[in-house]
Design an enzyme around this catalytic site. Sequence first.
Site, PDB file in Angstrom:
ATOM      1  N   SER A   1      39.727  45.507  40.772  1.00 22.58           N
ATOM      2  CA  SER A   1      39.311  46.356  41.891  1.00 22.58           C
ATOM      3  C   SER A   1      40.468  46.948  42.697  1.00 22.58           C
ATOM      4  O   SER A   1      40.244  47.869  43.481  1.00 22.58           O
ATOM      5  CB  SER A   1      38.421  45.573  42.845  1.00 22.58           C
ATOM      6  OG  SER A   1      37.100  45.635  42.393  1.00 22.58           O
TER       7      SER A   1
ATOM      8  N   LYS B   1      40.921  50.606  42.575  1.00 18.52           N
ATOM      9  CA  LYS B   1      40.078  51.537  43.335  1.00 18.52           C
ATOM     10  C   LYS B   1      40.882  52.328  44.366  1.00 18.52           C
ATOM     11  O   LYS B   1      40.525  53.442  44.720  1.00 18.52           O
ATOM     12  CB  LYS B   1      38.939  50.772  44.025  1.00 18.52           C
ATOM     13  CG  LYS B   1      37.931  50.187  43.030  1.00 18.52           C
ATOM     14  CD  LYS B   1      36.994  49.182  43.675  1.00 18.52           C
ATOM     15  CE  LYS B   1      36.027  48.601  42.636  1.00 18.52           C
ATOM     16  NZ  LYS B   1      35.246  47.462  43.156  1.00 18.52           N
TER      17      LYS B   1
ATOM     18  N   TYR C   1      35.782  43.292  50.433  1.00 19.24           N
ATOM     19  CA  TYR C   1      34.308  43.334  50.322  1.00 19.24           C
ATOM     20  C   TYR C   1      33.659  42.688  51.544  1.00 19.24           C
ATOM     21  O   TYR C   1      34.077  42.929  52.661  1.00 19.24           O
ATOM     22  CB  TYR C   1      33.828  42.644  49.030  1.00 19.24           C
ATOM     23  CG  TYR C   1      34.641  42.985  47.840  1.00 19.24           C
ATOM     24  CD1 TYR C   1      34.645  44.273  47.339  1.00 19.24           C
ATOM     25  CD2 TYR C   1      35.443  42.038  47.221  1.00 19.24           C
ATOM     26  CE1 TYR C   1      35.401  44.604  46.244  1.00 19.24           C
ATOM     27  CE2 TYR C   1      36.210  42.362  46.120  1.00 19.24           C
ATOM     28  CZ  TYR C   1      36.186  43.645  45.648  1.00 19.24           C
ATOM     29  OH  TYR C   1      36.942  43.963  44.572  1.00 19.24           O
TER      30      TYR C   1
ATOM     31  N   VAL D   1      39.272  40.934  40.956  1.00 21.46           N
ATOM     32  CA  VAL D   1      38.748  39.680  40.396  1.00 21.46           C
ATOM     33  C   VAL D   1      39.691  38.967  39.428  1.00 21.46           C
ATOM     34  O   VAL D   1      39.386  37.876  38.977  1.00 21.46           O
ATOM     35  CB  VAL D   1      37.378  39.826  39.693  1.00 21.46           C
ATOM     36  CG1 VAL D   1      36.249  39.877  40.688  1.00 21.46           C
ATOM     37  CG2 VAL D   1      37.339  40.970  38.730  1.00 21.46           C
TER      38      VAL D   1
HETATM   39  N1  GLN Z   1      36.266  45.382  36.826  1.00 23.39           N
HETATM   40  C1  GLN Z   1      35.576  44.625  37.844  1.00 23.39           C
HETATM   41  C2  GLN Z   1      34.117  45.003  37.896  1.00 23.39           C
HETATM   42  O1  GLN Z   1      33.806  46.143  37.800  1.00 23.39           O
HETATM   43  C3  GLN Z   1      36.235  44.861  39.146  1.00 23.39           C
HETATM   44  C4  GLN Z   1      35.590  44.082  40.258  1.00 23.39           C
HETATM   45  C5  GLN Z   1      36.573  43.425  41.168  1.00 23.39           C
HETATM   46  O2  GLN Z   1      37.752  43.306  40.908  1.00 23.39           O
HETATM   47  N2  GLN Z   1      36.052  42.914  42.236  1.00 23.39           N
HETATM   48  O3  GLN Z   1      33.252  44.192  38.071  1.00 23.39           O
END
Ligand code: GLN
Length: 307
Positions: free
Chosen positions: A66, A69, A243, A261
């Site tokens: 993430s 992003k 988040y 994650v």
């Molecule tokens: N690639 C992960 C997903 O789409 C990214 C989510 C994350 O890092 N929180 O679920």
Amino acid sequence: MSTGFDYAALLNETVEECRPHAERGQLPSYIPELKKGNPKLAGIALQTTTGLFEAGDTRVDFTLQSISKVFSLLVAIEERGPEAVFAKVGSEPTGDPFNSIVKLETSEKKPPNPMINAGAIAVCSLIPGASVEERFGRIAGLLERILDRPIKIDEAVYQSEKETGHRNRALAHFLKDINCLEGDVEEVLDLYFRQCSILVNCADLARIGMFFAAKGINGAGTPLVSARAVRLVSTFMVTCGMYNGSGEFAIQVGIPAKSGVSGGILGVVPGRFGVATFGPALDRKGNSVVGISMLKRISEVLDFSIF
Ligand code: GLN
């Protein structure tokens, strides 16, 4: 050159003290390839204007997940302008998990913010380019100019997510239905999975943090994006970067940050330095347990909360 503060000692103590906290977390299992990570790894790095300071496992590669992003959002804002971007994605934090679908139907018919999966997938659809390769090249190209080295993806993680990303697929199709996803759904997902699989290490993330702290200027002094885009993205990092853990993180650490994650956290102390942590065991909200405890500790010692 003397920095006047023994960062190396602080970072070493921080890793030693916080590494055992990994026991409180778990590896993510919903992306099979990430389940193979080593939960005992822990690293922290600080990039100041005078140098890089690091301790622990700062040279182990992991995927951005993430954290990617923030780069697609920077590119989308620069290439399409904020108005076009915020026509497809909102600016409000949610109290829901990062992969939640619930607000897409109940709120204003657009994903609430660009830091959750739904919002990030909508943002990916706005990256210009004739092919996925060209669009990915814009995101990877920005990172290459920040880090001054070529970017690679982890093929196994990319394939793993492409095969098992049913929830992201559901989000993307829902976005298409509510007119928040431009172009072909599978192509946009492919771009999203690729950006999530970009390989970095903790030292790289600290340099990226410094790039944000310097308002979009890389280590060689070259401006790569506008200060306005950096300000927008940094604001999202404060309100939504962790988040549904963003409020507590703002109280405990108090800086713009973005988690992923695979266990990385990118942190920005505006005007001062970039700070990054790595620790693959996650809390229930998908944020690195060891990372948060290390950041909390050094935020207190270095007094870097922006609030
Ligand atoms: N690639 C992960 C997903 O789409 C990214 C989510 C994350 O890092 N929180 O679920």
